[in-house]
Scaffold this motif. Structure first.
Motif, short mmCIF file in Angstrom:
data_model
loop_
_atom_site.label_atom_id
_atom_site.label_comp_id
_atom_site.label_asym_id
_atom_site.label_seq_id
_atom_site.Cartn_x
_atom_site.Cartn_y
_atom_site.Cartn_z
N MET A 175 -5.48 7.25 -15.15
CA MET A 175 -4.43 7.32 -16.17
C MET A 175 -4.78 6.44 -17.37
O MET A 175 -4.52 6.81 -18.52
CB MET A 175 -3.10 6.90 -15.55
CG MET A 175 -2.59 7.88 -14.51
SD MET A 175 -1.31 7.19 -13.42
CE MET A 175 0.03 6.95 -14.59
N TYR A 176 -5.36 5.28 -17.12
CA TYR A 176 -5.77 4.40 -18.21
C TYR A 176 -6.84 5.06 -19.07
O TYR A 176 -6.80 5.02 -20.30
CB TYR A 176 -6.29 3.08 -17.64
CG TYR A 176 -6.54 2.00 -18.65
CD1 TYR A 176 -5.58 1.03 -18.92
CD2 TYR A 176 -7.74 1.94 -19.35
CE1 TYR A 176 -5.81 0.03 -19.85
CE2 TYR A 176 -7.98 0.95 -20.29
CZ TYR A 176 -7.02 0.00 -20.54
OH TYR A 176 -7.24 -0.98 -21.47
N ARG A 206 -5.28 7.91 -21.19
CA ARG A 206 -4.49 7.43 -22.33
C ARG A 206 -5.38 6.89 -23.45
O ARG A 206 -4.99 6.90 -24.61
CB ARG A 206 -3.50 6.36 -21.87
CG ARG A 206 -2.40 6.88 -20.94
CD ARG A 206 -1.39 5.79 -20.66
NE ARG A 206 -0.37 6.24 -19.72
CZ ARG A 206 -0.23 5.80 -18.49
NH1 ARG A 206 -1.06 4.87 -18.04
NH2 ARG A 206 0.71 6.25 -17.70
N LEU A 261 -0.77 11.06 -25.11
CA LEU A 261 -0.15 10.52 -23.90
C LEU A 261 0.51 9.17 -24.13
O LEU A 261 1.08 8.60 -23.20
CB LEU A 261 -1.20 10.37 -22.78
CG LEU A 261 -1.70 11.67 -22.15
CD1 LEU A 261 -2.79 11.35 -21.13
CD2 LEU A 261 -0.56 12.41 -21.47
N TRP A 304 4.11 8.76 -23.08
CA TRP A 304 4.38 8.84 -21.64
C TRP A 304 3.77 7.66 -20.90
O TRP A 304 3.64 7.69 -19.68
CB TRP A 304 3.83 10.15 -21.08
CG TRP A 304 4.28 11.30 -21.88
CD1 TRP A 304 3.58 11.95 -22.85
CD2 TRP A 304 5.55 11.94 -21.82
NE1 TRP A 304 4.33 12.94 -23.39
CE2 TRP A 304 5.53 12.97 -22.78
CE3 TRP A 304 6.69 11.74 -21.04
CZ2 TRP A 304 6.63 13.79 -22.98
CZ3 TRP A 304 7.77 12.57 -21.24
CH2 TRP A 304 7.75 13.57 -22.20
N GLN A 305 3.39 6.60 -21.65
CA GLN A 305 2.80 5.42 -21.01
C GLN A 305 3.90 4.52 -20.52
O GLN A 305 4.89 4.30 -21.22
CB GLN A 305 1.90 4.68 -22.00
CG GLN A 305 1.13 3.53 -21.37
CD GLN A 305 0.11 2.97 -22.33
OE1 GLN A 305 0.02 3.40 -23.46
NE2 GLN A 305 -0.66 2.01 -21.87
N SER A 306 3.73 4.00 -19.31
CA SER A 306 4.72 3.09 -18.76
C SER A 306 4.69 1.79 -19.52
O SER A 306 3.70 1.40 -20.13
CB SER A 306 4.45 2.83 -17.27
OG SER A 306 3.13 2.32 -17.10
N SER A 357 6.59 7.29 -12.37
CA SER A 357 5.65 7.10 -13.47
C SER A 357 4.51 8.11 -13.39
O SER A 357 4.04 8.61 -14.43
CB SER A 357 5.10 5.67 -13.44
OG SER A 357 4.42 5.42 -12.22
N ARG A 416 5.82 11.45 -14.57
CA ARG A 416 5.95 11.42 -16.03
C ARG A 416 4.59 11.58 -16.70
O ARG A 416 4.47 12.27 -17.72
CB ARG A 416 6.61 10.09 -16.45
CG ARG A 416 6.90 9.98 -17.93
CD ARG A 416 7.66 8.68 -18.22
NE ARG A 416 7.91 8.53 -19.64
CZ ARG A 416 8.93 9.07 -20.28
NH1 ARG A 416 9.78 9.82 -19.62
NH2 ARG A 416 9.10 8.87 -21.58
N PHE A 417 3.57 10.95 -16.14
CA PHE A 417 2.21 11.09 -16.68
C PHE A 417 1.73 12.54 -16.56
O PHE A 417 1.12 13.08 -17.49
CB PHE A 417 1.26 10.16 -15.94
CG PHE A 417 -0.19 10.37 -16.28
CD1 PHE A 417 -0.72 9.85 -17.44
CD2 PHE A 417 -1.01 11.11 -15.45
CE1 PHE A 417 -2.06 10.05 -17.76
CE2 PHE A 417 -2.34 11.32 -15.76
CZ PHE A 417 -2.87 10.79 -16.93
N LEU A 427 0.52 14.96 -19.49
CA LEU A 427 -0.80 15.59 -19.45
C LEU A 427 -0.68 17.11 -19.57
O LEU A 427 -1.53 17.76 -20.20
CB LEU A 427 -1.50 15.22 -18.14
CG LEU A 427 -2.98 15.60 -18.02
CD1 LEU A 427 -3.81 14.85 -19.06
CD2 LEU A 427 -3.51 15.27 -16.63
#
Length: 629
Positions: free
Chosen positions: A245-246, A249, A255, A258-260, A299, A302-303, A307
């Motif tokens: 995920m990192y 982003r 994205l 949608w980042q926490s 989370s 949501r990611f 995406l």
């Protein structure tokens, strides 16, 4: 133009020449550039060039020319090897070691052609320095893109990936060099020894995401290889998901929304001068989807929704889209309304991509098909804990329908299919569905009564609350037939409620044997269907009715007592007033006596007329007798 001199070599135009008194007798072409060198230092160190020289020995030309195809590392690496052959001092670094290693193997610079040849030196530096150091390992991996096939052949790449995977699971303070994590050296940890020297540096406690930023500089292919290696070595899936995920982003700006909420500062190693990789965003999305582990979480869901939006914008292949929709469908109960409001990026006239959401819900229903959705015939409630996701999705879809219903381009067929995508048993109440249809009717006033009735067929009237029924019965946007049906079912609700109360009363007044049988039957239903809550509510209702009944009886008793007292007071007042009226008519006056309570009547008027004596009733006679002693 003066020649550019570099360590005994200088470049002139498209040619590299060596500063030597002897003329060049061999020309080697690498990537279109000519290197004018001498055969003796090359043949004595390079087995490949020695073999080429033997093949060209029969030629009568005094100068040999050969071309090295697909040389690993390119011009700079060959220049490094040439300098080594000439005895010029060279320096191994983490950035050039893999390319030099591959070039030495390509040129066959083994110890057979000279002691401590380039291949053995490169191998020793790689094993002793690079694989034991996080920073050098990361730098070496990033610089090996130009010689990937040779690195694969020599197993160099896999060794680096294994080393990185191992160090990810290790406390960073044990890597043997002063890592300055998070831009600070202060930590409860101890000092670090670097080459035996106490640097005084202190590292903060290791966190699971300290390595995300460092590996995010890899290319998509290399990053994919690293994640797969980590997965094989048993690194936890949540850590892998965080790294993926990192990475996504970092190279997919869409994205960011949608980042926490985490600290925005990149966590990396100090003095780590890396260049972000050039990536194809479409290829990246397709690769990210394959790397993501199978997990659930708010989370993470949501990611995935973010995406999916990016994938729709970039136009990735259908296989990737189907996989993302399937992943989201299996955990859509964790999604939020804004996540499902996916804009339409196609040629459709609608504001939102309702087709995509419908497919997601279909995947959810397929994944939840194993649930047993039993409900008694009188109550369509789902109280089983396993049905909680279904109830959440039903509420989410009701809110989604209410949000998209205001779109004037949304067809009645589409909103009906969205309303019917979930089974009827998923909704305990249809109030949300009624609200969505009411909004749709308001935004589409041109709909005919027939179309409205067709849409309203998706609503179960028995599942409308009292407030919803009251609103629907006065809703001018609804056809008359629908209003009549709502009123009919509202009456049915009242009858059912009344019948339930009567059944409870009959069960209480039933004989003991019949009551036991009834309780056993109810127990079987509870045990079979799990409706413990409903039975408990019925019992509470019985207790409340008993209290109400006893209170009503008390109130009735108090009212009867009050009535009796009021009658007594009324009689006494009426008797006294009647005596006074008669005495006045007879011309008498009342004289109060002292303690004996006797009253004397003295005649002060003429004898009354007969007409006054005749109408006197018996009641009046009784009253007069009270005043006679």
């Amino acid at each position: 133009m003066a020649p550019d001199k570099v360590f005994g070599f200088y470049k002139q135009g498209n040619d590299w020449l060596c500063k030597a008194r002897l003329p060049s007798d061999i020309t080697i072409i690498v990537d279109g550039v000519n290197f004018h060198l001498h055969k003796f230092p090359l043949v004595s160190k390079c087995g490949k060039i020695a073999c080429i020289f033997e093949e060209l020995k029969s030629a009568h030309d005094r100068t040999f020319t050969t071309k090295l195809e697909e040389f690993p590392g390119g011009l700079d690496t060959f220049l490094f090897a040439a300098k080594f052959c000439y005895g010029i001092r060279v320096e191994f670094t983490a950035r050039n070691i893999i390319m030099v290693y591959c070039a030495a193997d390509y040129l066959e610079m083994t110890d057979e052609y000279g002691e401590d040849n380039l291949l053995s030196k490169a191998k020793s530096f790689f094993l002793k320095n690079v694989l034991r150091n996080w920073k050098d390992c990361v730098l070496a991996l990033q610089s090996c893109e130009s010689c990937m096939p040779w690195a694969e052949k020599l197993d160099i790449l896999q060794k680096c990936l294994n080393a990185v995977s191992t160090m990810v699971c290790t406390d960073p303070s044990l890597f043997g060099w002063p890592m300055m994590m998070y831009g600070s050296l202060q930590s409860p940890g101890g000092s670090i020894l670097w080459n035996g020297i106490n640097t005084g540096a202190r590292i903060r406690s290791a966190e699971s995401d300290w390595w995300f930023e460092d590996i995010s500089y890899f290319s998509v292919g290399l990053f994919e290889r690293l994640i797969k290696t980590m997965e094989e070595r048993g690194i936890r899936s949540e850590h892998l998901a965080g790294a993926v995920m990192y990475y996504a982003r970092k190279y997919l700006p869409g994205l960011g929304r949608w980042q926490s909420t985490q600290s925005g500062k990149a966590r990396t190693v100090a003095s780590f001068n890396l260049t972000p990789a050039a990536v194809d965003q479409r290829v990246l999305v397709e690769s990210i989807e394959k790397l993501l582990p199978k997990k659930k979480g708010k989370s993470f869901c949501r990611f995935l929704l973010g995406l999916l939006r990016v994938a729709l914008i970039l136009g990735v292949n259908q296989t990737c889209l189907d996989s993302l929709e399937r992943r989201i469908g299996k955990q859509v109960e964790l999604a939020s309304l804004d996540g499902l409001l996916i804009p339409s990026f196609s040629d459709s006239d609608t504001l939102y991509d309702t087709d995509c959401v419908e497919r997601i819900i279909h995947h959810f229903v397929s994944s939840e098909s194993g649930l047993t959705l039993f409900s008694p015939p009188s109550l369509d409630l789902i109280s089983s804990p396993s049905c909680e996701p279904l109830r959440k999705v039903a509420r989410l879809m009701d809110n989604y329908l209410a949000e998209v219903a205001s779109d004037v381009n949304l067809k009645p067929e589409k909103i009906r299919s969205l309303a019917e995508v979930l089974p009827d048993s998923s909704r305990t109440l249809h109030d949300g569905l009624y609200r969505a249809l009411d909004i749709y009717f308001k935004a589409h006033p041109w709909l005919s009564d027939r179309e409205k009735e067709g849409l309203f067929n998706t609503i179960n009237y028995r599942k409308l609350s009292i407030d919803a029924c009251a609103h629907a019965s006065q809703n001018e946007r609804l056809p008359l037939r629908i209003v009549l049906q709502v009123l009919f079912f509202e009456q049915m609700h009242l009858r059912t409620a009344l019948a339930s109360c009567l059944n409870v009363l009959e069960a209480e007044n039933a004989p003991s044997g019949q009551g036991i049988a009834t309780s056993e039957t109810a127990g079987q239903i509870v045990q079979r269907d799990g409706w413990v809550t409903i039975v408990h509510e019925n019992r509470v209702l019985k207790v409340d009715m008993d209290k109400m009944r006893s209170r009503v009886a008390e109130l009735e008793e108090e009212i009867s007592k009050i009535k009796q007292e009021m009658k007594k007071v009324t009689k006494s007042n009426s008797s006294l007033s009647s005596a006074r009226i008669i005495s006045r008519k007879l011309g008498c006056r009342l004289v109060s006596k002292s303690s004996d309570s006797q009253t004397d009547v003295e005649s002060t008027a003429p004898t009354p007329r007969p007409s006054l004596e005749q109408p006197c009733s018996s009641r009046h006679r009784k009253s007069i007798s009270l005043f006679q002693s």
